[in-house]
Design a protein around this motif. Structure first.
Motif, PDB file in Angstrom:
ATOM      1  N   LEU A   1     -15.523  64.942 -57.529  1.00 52.15           N
ATOM      2  CA  LEU A   1     -15.094  65.397 -56.207  1.00 52.15           C
ATOM      3  C   LEU A   1     -13.608  65.753 -56.212  1.00 52.15           C
ATOM      4  O   LEU A   1     -13.206  66.800 -55.702  1.00 52.15           O
ATOM      5  N   GLY A   2     -12.801  64.876 -56.834  1.00 60.06           N
ATOM      6  CA  GLY A   2     -11.363  65.135 -56.885  1.00 60.06           C
ATOM      7  C   GLY A   2     -11.036  66.401 -57.642  1.00 60.06           C
ATOM      8  O   GLY A   2     -10.192  67.204 -57.212  1.00 60.06           O
ATOM      9  N   ALA A   3     -11.732  66.614 -58.770  1.00 59.21           N
ATOM     10  CA  ALA A   3     -11.476  67.821 -59.576  1.00 59.21           C
ATOM     11  C   ALA A   3     -11.858  69.069 -58.798  1.00 59.21           C
ATOM     12  O   ALA A   3     -11.149  70.082 -58.844  1.00 59.21           O
ATOM     13  N   SER A   4     -12.958  68.999 -58.055  1.00 58.98           N
ATOM     14  CA  SER A   4     -13.419  70.158 -57.299  1.00 58.98           C
ATOM     15  C   SER A   4     -12.486  70.502 -56.144  1.00 58.98           C
ATOM     16  O   SER A   4     -12.233  71.666 -55.858  1.00 58.98           O
ATOM     17  N   LYS A   5     -11.956  69.462 -55.483  1.00 57.99           N
ATOM     18  CA  LYS A   5     -11.101  69.683 -54.316  1.00 57.99           C
ATOM     19  C   LYS A   5      -9.622  69.772 -54.677  1.00 57.99           C
ATOM     20  O   LYS A   5      -8.775  69.926 -53.802  1.00 57.99           O
ATOM     21  N   GLY A   6      -9.308  69.628 -55.969  1.00 51.19           N
ATOM     22  CA  GLY A   6      -7.907  69.707 -56.386  1.00 51.19           C
ATOM     23  C   GLY A   6      -7.094  68.494 -55.977  1.00 51.19           C
ATOM     24  O   GLY A   6      -5.892  68.597 -55.723  1.00 51.19           O
ATOM     25  N   ILE A   7      -7.740  67.312 -55.902  1.00 52.38           N
ATOM     26  CA  ILE A   7      -7.055  66.077 -55.528  1.00 52.38           C
ATOM     27  C   ILE A   7      -6.722  65.306 -56.796  1.00 52.38           C
ATOM     28  O   ILE A   7      -7.578  65.124 -57.664  1.00 52.38           O
ATOM     29  N   SER A   8      -5.485  64.853 -56.936  1.00 54.94           N
ATOM     30  CA  SER A   8      -5.059  64.143 -58.136  1.00 54.94           C
ATOM     31  C   SER A   8      -5.810  62.825 -58.281  1.00 54.94           C
ATOM     32  O   SER A   8      -6.310  62.264 -57.305  1.00 54.94           O
ATOM     33  N   SER A   9      -5.867  62.313 -59.512  1.00 50.85           N
ATOM     34  CA  SER A   9      -6.584  61.062 -59.769  1.00 50.85           C
ATOM     35  C   SER A   9      -5.947  59.894 -59.011  1.00 50.85           C
ATOM     36  O   SER A   9      -6.641  58.994 -58.551  1.00 50.85           O
ATOM     37  N   SER A  10      -4.617  59.910 -58.866  1.00 55.44           N
ATOM     38  CA  SER A  10      -3.947  58.822 -58.134  1.00 55.44           C
ATOM     39  C   SER A  10      -4.317  58.853 -56.655  1.00 55.44           C
ATOM     40  O   SER A  10      -4.522  57.801 -56.032  1.00 55.44           O
ATOM     41  N   HIS A  11      -4.428  60.045 -56.077  1.00 51.64           N
ATOM     42  CA  HIS A  11      -4.826  60.152 -54.669  1.00 51.64           C
ATOM     43  C   HIS A  11      -6.296  59.790 -54.481  1.00 51.64           C
ATOM     44  O   HIS A  11      -6.661  59.175 -53.471  1.00 51.64           O
ATOM     45  N   ILE A  12      -7.131  60.175 -55.449  1.00 49.12           N
ATOM     46  CA  ILE A  12      -8.545  59.802 -55.374  1.00 49.12           C
ATOM     47  C   ILE A  12      -8.680  58.282 -55.387  1.00 49.12           C
ATOM     48  O   ILE A  12      -9.476  57.694 -54.645  1.00 49.12           O
ATOM     49  N   SER A  13      -7.879  57.621 -56.214  1.00 49.27           N
ATOM     50  CA  SER A  13      -7.891  56.160 -56.270  1.00 49.27           C
ATOM     51  C   SER A  13      -7.514  55.567 -54.914  1.00 49.27           C
ATOM     52  O   SER A  13      -8.096  54.569 -54.468  1.00 49.27           O
TER      53      SER A  13
END
Length: 377
Positions: free
Chosen positions: A229-241
């Motif tokens: 989901l993060g990769a698709s929406k362009g959200i960084s791994s730290s923000h996904i966490s």
């Protein structure tokens, strides 16, 4: 020669236009590095991943332009209706182009009984969080002047309506005991979620609400996991966490904020860290803050802002650690020569020294201690 959507790859890699050297031996193709491409001014994607990112950015830009066009078109038409209101044209139909499907939908400006309106399940905003405090930016004006900006509804079964955008205005109108001003039209399913996103740009939903919406998308199978989901929406791994930490929040920690939209993205991680220091004390303090909110609603008093709330929660689990007290050794003796020496060091470690016991007695002592303390080797 290999070809793909980005052109002739072999020609791109050869750099010369010929696949052979002067001695007629095949030329070995080498992919230019991204750095070399930048130095030479080459803006062609250097990998399929780069190409996909470029396509995604292009699609997002096109959708954003469509959103802006929709809002401008809506604002212009509403302005024209306002000017013509004196001639009785408030109920006249207007036509708007949808941002996703590009369909032209005919809308009618109407006032609708709020008891007939159901908020769309696609709406990310949690309606239970909307009260007089979280709506204080629009509620006073609506109470005094009435609702000025219409929301969007589409008709459903049995004379009811689904709210597409304008849920904060709906909550405020309910509190003001007024009818809801809305544009009513048959919005296509594909445009429902996008119109809700347009609304949230004016007053963004909280990270908690956004995280809950992301979790629903994963549960529906739109994404396999948070990483995808993060990769698709362009959200960084730290923000996904951080979004994942927000999903785990107890609702009480959301309700104690003046407005859910005030919540910082790091809030979930902060609460998780404070829980480790003292969960019971933390939840107790949160309940106190929630009670304060109920009093503020009835007595119209001010509440602490989000920074003050976090400080109060931190103070609830901030306890002074007492230095361990050392005990002087105490020696116990039996008539048959057995001794037990008990002491506590200045680091708080308890020590037992036993002499004069056989192996079987020592095993019984050890068994008693491990059973009492519920520990294993």
């Amino acid at each position: 020669m290999a070809n793909d959507k980005y052109g002739n790859i072999d020609e791109l890699l050869s750099g010369a236009g010929s696949d052979e050297k002067e001695d007629n031996t095949p030329r070995r193709s080498r992919r230019p590095s991204p750095a070399l491409g930048v130095m030479t001014g080459d803006k062609r994607p250097t990998s399929v991943t780069d190409g996909l990112k470029a396509d995604k950015q292009k699609a997002e830009k096109a959708l954003e332009e469509a959103q802006q066009k929709f809002e401008m078109e809506k604002a212009d038409l509403l302005k024209a209706l306002e000017e013509a209101k004196s001639s009785g044209s408030e109920g006249a139909p207007i036509v708007l182009t949808m941002p996703v499907t590009k369909q032209e939908v005919t809308f009618e400006l109407r006032r609708v009984d709020t008891s007939l309106i159901d908020v769309s399940p696609e709406n990310e905003r949690i309606q239970e969080f909307l009260d007089e405090i979280s709506l204080q930016d629009i509620l006073p004006s609506i109470k005094k002047h009435g609702q000025q900006k219409p929301g969007t509804l589409r008709p459903t079964k049995d004379g009811r309506f689904e709210l597409i955008e304008g849920s904060r205005r709906l909550a405020a109108v309910k509190l003001a005991k007024q009818e809801y001003l809305a544009l009513v039209g048959d919005v296509p399913d594909a445009d429902v979620r996008e119109l809700g996103i347009i609304e949230n740009k004016h007053q963004d939903v909280s990270p908690y609400e956004k995280a809950k919406a992301y979790q629903k998308q994963i549960e529906r199978g739109e994404y396999e996991n948070w990483t995808q989901l993060g990769a698709s929406k362009g959200i960084s791994s730290s923000h996904i966490s951080r979004y994942r930490a927000c999903v785990e929040l107890d609702e009480v920690f959301v309700r104690i904020l003046p407005s859910p939209s005030d919540m910082p993205l790091s809030y979930g991680e902060t609460i998780a860290q404070l829980k480790k220091k003292g969960e019971r004390a933390l939840i107790g303090k949160a309940q106190e803050l929630l009670d304060m909110r109920k009093v503020a609603l009835s007595e119209k008093t001010e509440l602490p802002d989000v920074e003050e709330v976090i400080k109060i929660l931190k103070s609830a689990v901030r306890t002074k650690v007492e230095e361990p007290k050392a005990w002087k050794p105490v020696v116990y003796k039996s008539k048959d020569g057995k001794t037990l020496k008990h002491s506590v060091t200045n680091k708080g470690a308890t020590k037992f020294e036993i002499t004069g016991v056989d192996d079987s007695q020592l095993e019984k002592i050890l068994s008693f201690l491990t059973t009492t303390l519920k520990v294993d080797a």
